[in-house]
Design a protein around this motif. Structure first.
Motif, short mmCIF file in Angstrom:
data_model
loop_
_atom_site.label_atom_id
_atom_site.label_comp_id
_atom_site.label_asym_id
_atom_site.label_seq_id
_atom_site.Cartn_x
_atom_site.Cartn_y
_atom_site.Cartn_z
N UNK B 86 -46.65 38.15 87.37
CA UNK B 86 -46.79 38.71 86.12
C UNK B 86 -47.87 37.94 85.31
N UNK B 87 -48.24 36.95 85.82
CA UNK B 87 -49.39 36.16 85.08
C UNK B 87 -50.82 36.15 85.56
N UNK B 89 -54.32 37.53 85.94
CA UNK B 89 -54.93 38.35 84.88
C UNK B 89 -55.03 39.93 85.26
N UNK B 92 -51.27 41.28 84.84
CA UNK B 92 -50.79 41.64 83.61
C UNK B 92 -51.49 42.43 82.78
N UNK B 93 -52.91 42.55 83.05
CA UNK B 93 -53.56 43.80 82.34
C UNK B 93 -53.24 44.87 82.69
N UNK B 95 -50.20 45.91 83.94
CA UNK B 95 -49.22 46.20 83.55
C UNK B 95 -49.02 46.51 82.17
N UNK B 96 -50.02 45.92 81.14
CA UNK B 96 -50.29 46.11 79.75
C UNK B 96 -50.69 47.32 79.87
#
Lengths: 349, 349
Positions: B86-87, B89, B92-93, B95-96
DNA sequence: GCCATGTTTGTGACCGGTCACAATCCTTCT
DNA sequence: AGAAGGATTGTGACCGGTCACAAACATGGC
């Protein structure tokens, strides 16, 4: 061959028709209620029945329907995480922690990002998650948007990572939101003390823009300063959490020879400061010491390696989830100061 | 006063009893089916009826039940993102980006992390999301775990970010998974060419451990090398995506004077290399040039600022979501080489 | 003025579970 | 042996929507 007469598709239905609790019951020669009892681990089921049901389940490849369960019981076994960011280290790690705990508890994790802290966006997000039937909510209240959302939630309270408790059926309005957070005050105090002990006359603070616990950090910083009888400089507030804002702010801050120690709001900002120092020809830590917050995985590889306060965000996330189930207060790992290369003795005047 | 006789709680029931489509119908003086039509924007509803229903909805504060809808229709308007992290980069991006697109489409985003790439974990994760009734699935197949999960999914296919298409009712097994991915080959090629043009005899490649598209990147790198008639050194494979592995590997790699240009698997690794260079007293870019991949927000603040290839992960995520709805191929922004300070002319021999 | 056609509205069944309660089956005790 | 009481099992209703189909209402053409 199929029981459901709902789907009239005549096509080669090789795709297994979805098997329900009734199908399992028939195959096992028991009532559907018994099947329900088995899949929910109810105590009063005979060993024999349980076995028959279990093998029927395995045979038919039965999978309970989350939707049906949610509908019938009135609550969904799900948590929605409300966050304003997915990629910032602290947020992402916390999310990971929540997911981990939720997964092992068999609870689904949904995510909803807050676009901004404008009333309209916050209201929309809250509206979207405030249906008790949809399960629990965990708000990552690290920033203003999160804090507002938390406040706007049916049962209110506010702090870093908060867990709105809806999971159980009996959770009523009386049950308010629970929350977990780090001891930011202590963390900031320790970091400041570290710098003071190195002989710095005072410590400048480059803060994160308007956070919920900004107060906490500033308090710790001030407390350490006051305890040492050091002057309390004005807080510098860059325009973002990112390196860019800190870099810009540091560019001018570093022109001031009185500045020998800087406590940054997070590691990314610290990196911005380090870079600004490089640009200005200021040596770290010889001329200026820098401390960050978070201990991102890369912090140890900055040049110089960053002294920072480590937070166990994943643990925070796990804890936030656990609060949904048991409201007991369990201690959270304390933030730890990790001393590396970016801090050193104050320069001799 | 309440219709549902289900909940026998006698307590002060000030908390509004959940209002259903039938309650709205009664208040509006129409049938529940008409209410259903209104909330689903069906065309054949008279203006008058629509208005009555809408005001009744507003008045009663009606909110449709996701669970009931999912149960009745057979599909949940939800996407589950399968990811192993999840963390980081890129993850995470992405996912965003998915969340952003899903949110504006009114689709819920769930997340499920893959603990490892062991068969057992992959199987468990896939099992958890492979129920078509539970909605669509997007697999972040950036690594081996993701790639395996993608392969294990009912309808298979494999690549970077893949979108398993279940959303619509009619999605059948014939509909295979769709996927989006960056042109890693081209990206690596461009980056390598950039270094070659600076006069480096060859470019060493420090790769990400076993990725799906590792092949792609290596291909691009090799292609550029071959086209220039440069020797193709052996690929260095650190043990992790993180800076630590790269740092360790670079410590020895940098002892070789033949190494003047390094193409890293990602920015974090590049940071590890930069740090290793610092430790070894190797100057960047004077002695060695370094290129990264991703362009994380901090890359511009490294010392030296990192030359890297920027990927628009958020766009990748949005695109992956859109594929669930419309399978059309839409172009994705091409990766761009961002030249900063970490690359320079090859040292004179 | 009447029928064909299209639009709007309503009814009953169903999705796949859970809940409340009743019925049946064992044990155990008097 | 009969009754009491707990354990086990089964039945009918319900959660809050959607679907298929039928009925009621308009509209337009001849």
């Amino acid at each position: 061959m199929f029981v459901t007469g709902h789907n009239p598709s005549e096509q080669d239905n090789s795709a297994a028709a979805t098997v329900s609790i009734r199908d399992v019951a028939r195959a096992a020669g028991v009532s559907y209620q018994t099947v329900s009892r088995v899949i929910n681990d109810h105590p009063n089921v005979s060993q024999k029945a349980r076995e028959k049901v279990n093998s029927a389940i395995a045979e038919l490849g039965y999978r309970p329907s989350r939707a049906a369960r949610a509908l019938a019981s009135g609550v969904d076994r799900a948590v929605t995480v409300l966050t304003s960011n997915t990629s910032l280290y602290g947020y992402a790690e916390t999310l990971g922690g929540i997911e981990e705990a939720a997964r092992s508890a068999g609870v689904q994790v949904a995510i909803r990002v807050l676009e901004s802290d404008r009333d309209q966006d916050v209201a929309a997000a809250v509206e979207g998650v405030s249906d008790p039937r949809a399960g629990a909510v965990i708000v990552l209240a690290f920033d203003r948007a999160g804090a507002r959302a938390l406040r706007a939630l049916p049962a209110n309270v506010s702090s870093s990572a908060a867990a709105e408790s809806y999971l159980g059926r009996r959770a009523q309005k009386s049950e308010s939101a629970r929350w977990v957070w780090f001891d930011d005050t202590l963390a900031a105090q320790r970091a400041t003390e570290h710098l003071l002990e190195l002989g710095h006359r005072t410590v400048h603070h480059l803060a994160i823009p308007s956070t919920t616990n900004v107060g906490d950090r500033e308090r710790g910083w001030k407390r350490a300063l006051s305890a040492a009888g050091a002057p309390v400089p004005e807080v510098i507030r860059p325009r973002s959490w990112r390196a860019a804002g800190a870099h810009e702010a540091a560019l001018s801050l570093l022109m001031d020879p009185a500045v020998t120690a800087i406590l940054c709001g997070n590691d990314e900002q610290a990196l911005g400061v380090i870079r600004a120092a490089h640009d200005r020809g200021v040596r770290i830590p010889e001329d200026v010491s820098v401390v960050g917050f978070d201990d991102v995985p890369t912090a140890a590889f900055y040049t110089p390696a960053l002294t920072t306060v480590r937070f166990d965000f994943a643990a925070l996330g796990r804890r936030a989830f656990e609060l949904l189930v048991s409201p007991e207060d369990a201690p959270l790992t304390e933030p730890t100061l990790i001393v590396r290369e970016s801090t050193g003795p104050a320069p001799r005047t």
